[in-house]
Design an enzyme around this catalytic site. Sequence first.
Site, short mmCIF file in Angstrom:
data_model
loop_
_atom_site.label_atom_id
_atom_site.label_comp_id
_atom_site.label_asym_id
_atom_site.label_seq_id
_atom_site.Cartn_x
_atom_site.Cartn_y
_atom_site.Cartn_z
N HIS A 185 0.87 -1.18 0.00
CA HIS A 185 0.00 0.00 0.00
C HIS A 185 0.91 1.23 0.00
O HIS A 185 2.01 1.19 0.57
CB HIS A 185 -0.83 -0.05 1.28
CG HIS A 185 -1.91 0.97 1.38
ND1 HIS A 185 -1.67 2.27 1.75
CD2 HIS A 185 -3.25 0.88 1.16
CE1 HIS A 185 -2.81 2.94 1.78
NE2 HIS A 185 -3.79 2.12 1.42
N ASP A 207 3.21 -4.31 8.22
CA ASP A 207 1.98 -3.53 8.00
C ASP A 207 0.82 -4.51 8.16
O ASP A 207 0.56 -5.35 7.31
CB ASP A 207 2.03 -2.94 6.58
CG ASP A 207 0.70 -2.31 6.18
OD1 ASP A 207 -0.30 -2.49 6.89
OD2 ASP A 207 0.67 -1.65 5.12
N GLN A 239 -4.36 -5.19 7.03
CA GLN A 239 -5.36 -6.14 6.51
C GLN A 239 -5.36 -7.47 7.26
O GLN A 239 -6.07 -8.39 6.86
CB GLN A 239 -5.12 -6.41 5.01
CG GLN A 239 -5.27 -5.20 4.13
CD GLN A 239 -6.71 -4.64 4.10
OE1 GLN A 239 -7.66 -5.31 4.51
NE2 GLN A 239 -6.85 -3.42 3.62
N LYS A 282 -10.42 -1.03 10.40
CA LYS A 282 -10.53 -2.13 9.42
C LYS A 282 -10.99 -3.38 10.18
O LYS A 282 -12.06 -3.35 10.77
CB LYS A 282 -9.22 -2.29 8.68
CG LYS A 282 -8.93 -1.06 7.79
CD LYS A 282 -7.71 -1.26 6.95
CE LYS A 282 -7.24 0.01 6.28
NZ LYS A 282 -7.84 0.18 4.94
N CYS A 327 -4.82 2.43 -3.74
CA CYS A 327 -3.65 3.04 -3.08
C CYS A 327 -2.41 2.16 -3.21
O CYS A 327 -1.61 2.04 -2.26
CB CYS A 327 -3.89 3.32 -1.60
SG CYS A 327 -5.02 4.66 -1.32
N1 PMP Z 1 -1.63 -0.77 4.50
C1 PMP Z 1 -2.54 -1.57 3.95
C2 PMP Z 1 -2.15 -2.96 3.52
C3 PMP Z 1 -3.85 -1.11 3.78
O1 PMP Z 1 -4.77 -1.91 3.21
C4 PMP Z 1 -4.19 0.19 4.21
C5 PMP Z 1 -5.60 0.74 4.02
N2 PMP Z 1 -6.21 0.41 2.82
C6 PMP Z 1 -3.20 0.97 4.79
C7 PMP Z 1 -1.92 0.46 4.93
C8 PMP Z 1 -3.47 2.36 5.28
O2 PMP Z 1 -4.41 2.35 6.30
P1 PMP Z 1 -4.92 3.72 6.90
O3 PMP Z 1 -5.52 4.48 5.77
O4 PMP Z 1 -5.93 3.33 7.93
O5 PMP Z 1 -3.73 4.39 7.46
#
Ligand code: PMP
Length: 393
Positions: free
Chosen positions: A112, A188, A191, A214, A351
Amino acid sequence: MYDVTSIREDFPVLKDVIYLDSAATTQTPVQVVAAMNDYFYRFAGNYGRGAHRLARETTNHYEESREKVASFLNADHSKIIFTKNTTEGINMVAKGMEWHAGDHIITTLIEHHSNFIPWLNLKRYGIFVDVIEPDSRGIIDPVDIEGAINDNTRLIAISHVSNVFGSIQDIESIIRIAHRNDIQVLVDGAQSAGHMTVDLSALNCDFFATSGHKGLLGPQGTGVMYIKDPDDLEPVYLGGGTVHGVGIDSFELEPFPGRFEAGTPNIPGVIGLGRSIEYIQDIGIKNIEKHENELTEYAISRLSEIPMVEIYGPDNRAGVIPFSISGMNSHDVAMIMDETKRICVRSGYHCAMPAIEFLKLDGAVRASFGLYNTVKEVDIFADAVGQITSLVS
Ligand code: PMP
C-alpha cells in the site's frame, strides 16, 4: 454456531447495502458507537491529565483499551501505542529511526502507498530502497528478501496481508531471516489484525502497525502501533504527555508508551476501539477467520464460472478478491454494481499503483469481506458480475 443473522443486527447500515469493501474500512457495531456515546454523555475528560473524577475515569477507560488491544494481539501493553491509523504508525518508523546515508531498506512492489512512499521519501537522504517483486499471485518469496540483504540493510517493511491480492505473506520466515542478519522488521498489519490471529509475541517483529477502522471494527481515526523496544525510535512529536520532567533548557521523556503519544489523543475513538476488541473476542477471531475464508472461497468459485472475469491472487488468501472484466473499466463496474444492486465494491488502484501496474491493469475491482457478510450476498454479487459481463459480450 456462527450466527451471522444476529451479528448483522449490530450493523444497521447493512440493511440498505451489500457491503463488500471491508478492506477499505469496516462497518462499526452499535456496541462500539454506544461505548463512545457513553464517554461523551457520562465521563468525558482528558486522558492522563488531572486528578478529578472525569479525568480519572477517562484515563482508566483509555488504559483499559490499551490492555484489551495488547491482550488481543498478545503483546505487552506498555508496547502498544495508539495512533490515528496504520499510515501514522509506519511514518513513526520512517521518521523516528536514526538513519545514515547509505542505509538500505527492503520493501515490496505490492505495498500500500502508506508502506511504500515513506521509504521512497528517505532516498533523498541517501538511503537505498530495494523493491522485491512478488510472483504472479502476489506472494513474496522470503528467499528473494534474503537475496536482497546487504551489509547496510537496516529494515524490511512488508505487509502481512496484501490489500490488492489478499495474499498472506510468510512473515514468520522473513522475520527469522531478518533477525539472523540483525535487521529490523516492520509489519503492516492493516489487513490482518481482526481477520486472523495475530500473535505479536510469537511473531517477534520489531514494529507492527494497524488501523482501528478495518478488521478491528473500531472507529476511523484510531490505529495501533506495536514497538518492541522504545530505544529504537525517536518520537516524531513532542509535547504534553510525552515528558515527565521539564526544565528551562532540558526535558526528560516518559518511558513507554507516553513518549509516543503527544497531545490529547482520540479518546472516544480509543474507548470505542477497546469495545470493538471485546466484540471480536466475544465472537472469536478463529470463528471470524473461518467465516470470512468460507465466503471468500465460495465467491471465488462463483466468479471463476463467469467468462470474461479474471481473478487475481493466490488460492489461500484472506478475504480480498481483486478481479477485472475484460473490456470494462473498474470504476464503471463498481458504479453499475452500486446503482443497480446497492453493492459496494472498491475500484481503481487501491492506493497501490505499483501493484496494480504489475498486473498490467489501470485499475481492478475488489470485493472484500467482513464478519457480517453472507452467502446470499455473495450470490447477489456474483449474479451482478455475470449480468455486467453480458453488457460487453
Ligand atoms: N496498509 C494496507 C495494507 C492497507 O490496506 C491500508 C488501508 N487500505 C493501509 C496500509 C493504510 O491504512 P490507513 O488508511 O488506515 O492508514
